[in-house]
Design a protein around this motif. Structure first.
Motif, short mmCIF file in Angstrom:
data_model
loop_
_atom_site.label_atom_id
_atom_site.label_comp_id
_atom_site.label_asym_id
_atom_site.label_seq_id
_atom_site.Cartn_x
_atom_site.Cartn_y
_atom_site.Cartn_z
N ARG A 352 0.83 -1.21 0.00
CA ARG A 352 0.00 0.00 0.00
C ARG A 352 0.86 1.26 0.00
O ARG A 352 0.58 2.21 -0.75
CB ARG A 352 -0.93 -0.01 1.21
CG ARG A 352 -1.79 1.23 1.36
CD ARG A 352 -2.78 1.07 2.50
NE ARG A 352 -3.44 2.31 2.83
CZ ARG A 352 -3.01 3.21 3.71
NH1 ARG A 352 -1.87 2.98 4.37
NH2 ARG A 352 -3.68 4.31 3.95
N SER A 353 1.89 1.31 0.83
CA SER A 353 2.76 2.49 0.88
C SER A 353 3.48 2.70 -0.44
O SER A 353 3.61 3.84 -0.93
CB SER A 353 3.77 2.35 2.02
OG SER A 353 3.13 2.28 3.27
N ILE A 356 0.96 4.06 -3.03
CA ILE A 356 0.67 5.49 -2.83
C ILE A 356 1.82 6.34 -3.37
O ILE A 356 1.60 7.36 -4.04
CB ILE A 356 0.42 5.77 -1.33
CG1 ILE A 356 -0.90 5.13 -0.89
CG2 ILE A 356 0.42 7.26 -1.05
CD1 ILE A 356 -1.14 5.16 0.60
N THR A 357 3.05 5.92 -3.11
CA THR A 357 4.20 6.66 -3.63
C THR A 357 4.21 6.66 -5.16
O THR A 357 4.44 7.70 -5.80
CB THR A 357 5.51 6.03 -3.11
OG1 THR A 357 5.51 6.06 -1.68
CG2 THR A 357 6.72 6.80 -3.63
N ALA A 360 1.53 8.94 -6.56
CA ALA A 360 1.92 10.35 -6.41
C ALA A 360 2.92 10.76 -7.49
O ALA A 360 2.82 11.87 -8.06
CB ALA A 360 2.51 10.57 -5.02
N LEU A 475 -5.49 7.80 -6.05
CA LEU A 475 -4.68 8.02 -4.85
C LEU A 475 -5.55 8.07 -3.60
O LEU A 475 -5.21 7.49 -2.55
CB LEU A 475 -3.90 9.33 -5.01
CG LEU A 475 -2.79 9.63 -4.00
CD1 LEU A 475 -1.77 8.51 -3.95
CD2 LEU A 475 -2.11 10.95 -4.37
N ALA A 478 -6.63 4.55 -2.78
CA ALA A 478 -5.52 3.79 -2.21
C ALA A 478 -5.28 4.16 -0.75
O ALA A 478 -4.99 3.30 0.09
CB ALA A 478 -4.25 4.03 -3.03
N VAL A 479 -5.41 5.43 -0.43
CA VAL A 479 -5.15 5.89 0.93
C VAL A 479 -6.21 5.37 1.90
O VAL A 479 -5.90 4.89 3.00
CB VAL A 479 -5.06 7.42 0.99
CG1 VAL A 479 -5.05 7.92 2.43
CG2 VAL A 479 -3.81 7.91 0.26
N ARG A 483 -6.72 0.53 3.33
CA ARG A 483 -6.07 0.62 4.64
C ARG A 483 -5.96 -0.75 5.33
O ARG A 483 -4.98 -1.05 6.00
CB ARG A 483 -6.86 1.59 5.51
CG ARG A 483 -6.24 1.88 6.86
CD ARG A 483 -7.07 2.92 7.59
NE ARG A 483 -7.16 4.16 6.83
CZ ARG A 483 -8.03 5.14 7.09
NH1 ARG A 483 -8.89 5.00 8.07
NH2 ARG A 483 -8.04 6.24 6.37
#
Length: 513
Positions: A352-353, A356-357, A360, A475, A478-479, A483
């Protein structure tokens, strides 16, 4: 050794499906990975090569502008509509068997396409290519799951696939122009034959043999007809919006019918004894959200994949070969990140992290294009986007892992098919929305007296803006929606290269009014 149950069944009771036999190792997993990567390369080349050869195909075979779009649409319809069914058939009949059949059909159809002497012959061959491509692409993901069971090794295999896709896209853009100019458009299809023959011969030897669960485990004919018809009709409706508009009676009527068919499919799955797609798959945390993220991401990336190339050719005056070379840094950046660091980052920080990166970075890459002038300098105005697009090398593997989270091994082909289906739907939606918007904006400015370069530039900027918006929504999903998604111990699918969609053709042929 078979693990089938030998317990006698009660008279009249349905026979229990057999447990699939563990695949028999047929060779090195790395060799098998190379074979599967080669099949993916064919799909990538087939998509990117065709686009640059469209004008030559039109002049040689006498296609009308509307008819020519079916050189792409025929492949898109079959490929996107059959992925879900093909994935399930791989689980039932054996993934190796379906993979080999798909490659063989793709080869035969490529030969017919290369020898085509009429529009009908070429469109029919393209549809058959789509059927073969759907079969081989859907089950190749399930094959990878059985080959690479350790998460780090699986992530590395995924990186190889991402690199293959990125490199193949740029190779296709360059190779398509070279083959068409030096030989003829026929060779954009015939190039598949040597690659495919080697792939087929090697696959027989190195792909593990699996027996599958058997047809009794899930032959839902009604569900198959509903979902295949619904998906094909949905894609047909979306790619037709460039000619008929989003608010036309045709678009609204066909769209409503496709929604009814797909809704009927879900109703059928809730009641069928052996559903084609058990609904528990969608209840797995992360699966639905990851597929939504992927659909939005792929739709947005049409703005980069096609519209940037059109910008360079139609506004900046690049030829096909120069455009392919100009796009090469993006392919290297995506492939290098996917192959070199994505697996380590996912293992350390979680999918997940990393997703997100990556999203972005992609959002920033498209946002930079909003400032690109009519007389752009490549190093100053384009190269930063080409490098920042490396975020795709993070986002695609991470989305793939989340999209398969919670999937059981016996459903690997089906969930992979679902993942690839949303990819194709995203590509169709992105092509229809972004190209229609860009073409409409360009036509409006041309009627207002602006120069062709200014009108085209403004139209493409509108498409870039929508792409940024789609990535921003992805995005947010995803955030918040991912989770609680599991990020480990799930089979990981590989993104299937996306065939170019028909609406891209409309932009190539008629952006000047």
């Amino acid at each position: 050794m078979s693990f089938e149950s030998r317990t006698p069944s009660a008279p009249g009771a349905p026979r229990a499906p057999r447990t699939p036999r563990t695949p028999r190792p047929a060779g090195s997993p790395r060799l098998a990975l190379a074979v599967i990567a080669a099949s993916a390369l064919m799909a990538v080349l087939d998509g990117s090569i065709v686009t640059v050869a469209m004008p030559s195909i039109q002049s040689h075979l006498g296609f009308s502008p509307a008819g020519l779009s079916w050189v792409v649409n025929g492949y898109q319809l079959a490929f996107g509509g059959l992925l879900l069914l093909a994935g399930r058939l791989g689980d039932l009949l054996g993934r190796k068997r379906v993979f080999l059949a798909g490659i063989a059909l793709f080869l035969a159809a490529s030969a017919v396409a290369g020898a085509a002497t009429s529009p009908a012959m070429l469109v029919a061959a393209r549809f058959a290519q789509g059927v073969g491509g759907a079969a081989s692409s859907a089950v190749s993901l399930g094959i990878l799951v059985t080959l690479f069971t350790e998460p780090r090794e699986r992530a590395k295999a995924l990186g190889v696939f991402a690199f293959t896709g990125a490199a193949g896209a740029s190779i296709g853009q360059v190779l398509g122009g070279v083959l068409t100019d030096a030989l003829s458009w026929h060779w954009i299809f015939l190039i598949n034959i040597p690659i495919g023959l080697l792939t087929l011969a090697a696959a027989v030897r190195v792909i593990p043999t699996d027996r599958g669960q058997g047809l009794r485990a899930g032959v839902d004919v009604s569900g198959a007809l509903l979902v295949t018809g619904g998906l094909m009709l949905a894609i047909y409706t979306v790619v037709g919006t460039a000619d008929h508009g989003w608010g036309s009676s045709r678009t609204l009527g066909l769209g409503a019918l496709s929604v009814l068919l797909i809704a009927g499919f879900f109703v059928r799955q809730a009641t069928a004894a052996n559903p084609l797609m058990p609904l528990r798959i969608l209840r797995s945390p992360g699966v639905a959200a990851a597929n939504v993220v992927q659909m939005l991401m792929i739709a947005a990336m049409f703005a980069f994949q096609i519209i940037v190339a059109l910008y360079m050719q139609r506004v900046l005056g690049y030829d096909a070969t120069e455009t392919g070379l100009a796009m090469l840094p993006a392919a290297v950046a995506i492939g290098g990140v996917a192959l070199g660091v994505s697996a380590r980052l996912i293992a350390k920080f979680g999918a997940r992290s990393v997703l997100i990166t990556g999203l972005a970075m992609l959002t920033g890459a498209l946002a930079l294009l909003l400032r690109m002038p009519t007389h752009a300098n490549y190093v100053r105005d384009l190269l930063p986007t080409m490098l920042l697009i490396a975020g795709g090398g993070l986002a695609m593997p991470a989305t793939a892992g989340l999209g398969m989270s919670g999937a059981r091994e016996q459903d690997a082909g089906l969930v992979s098919g679902l993942y690839n289906t949303t990819q194709q739907v995203g590509a169709a939606i992105g092509a229809a929305v972004l190209s229609t918007l860009a073409a409409g904006r360009t036509a409006h400015l041309l009627r207002a007296g602006h120069s062709p370069a200014e009108a085209l530039s403004s139209g493409y900027h509108a498409a870039f803006m929508i792409g940024v918006g789609l990535l921003a929504v992805a995005l947010i999903v995803a955030v918040f929606a991912l989770r609680d998604a599991p990020e480990q111990d799930a089979p990981t699918p590989t993104p299937t290269p996306t065939p170019q969609t028909a609406s891209a053709l409309d932009l190539v042929l008629a952006p000047t009014g």
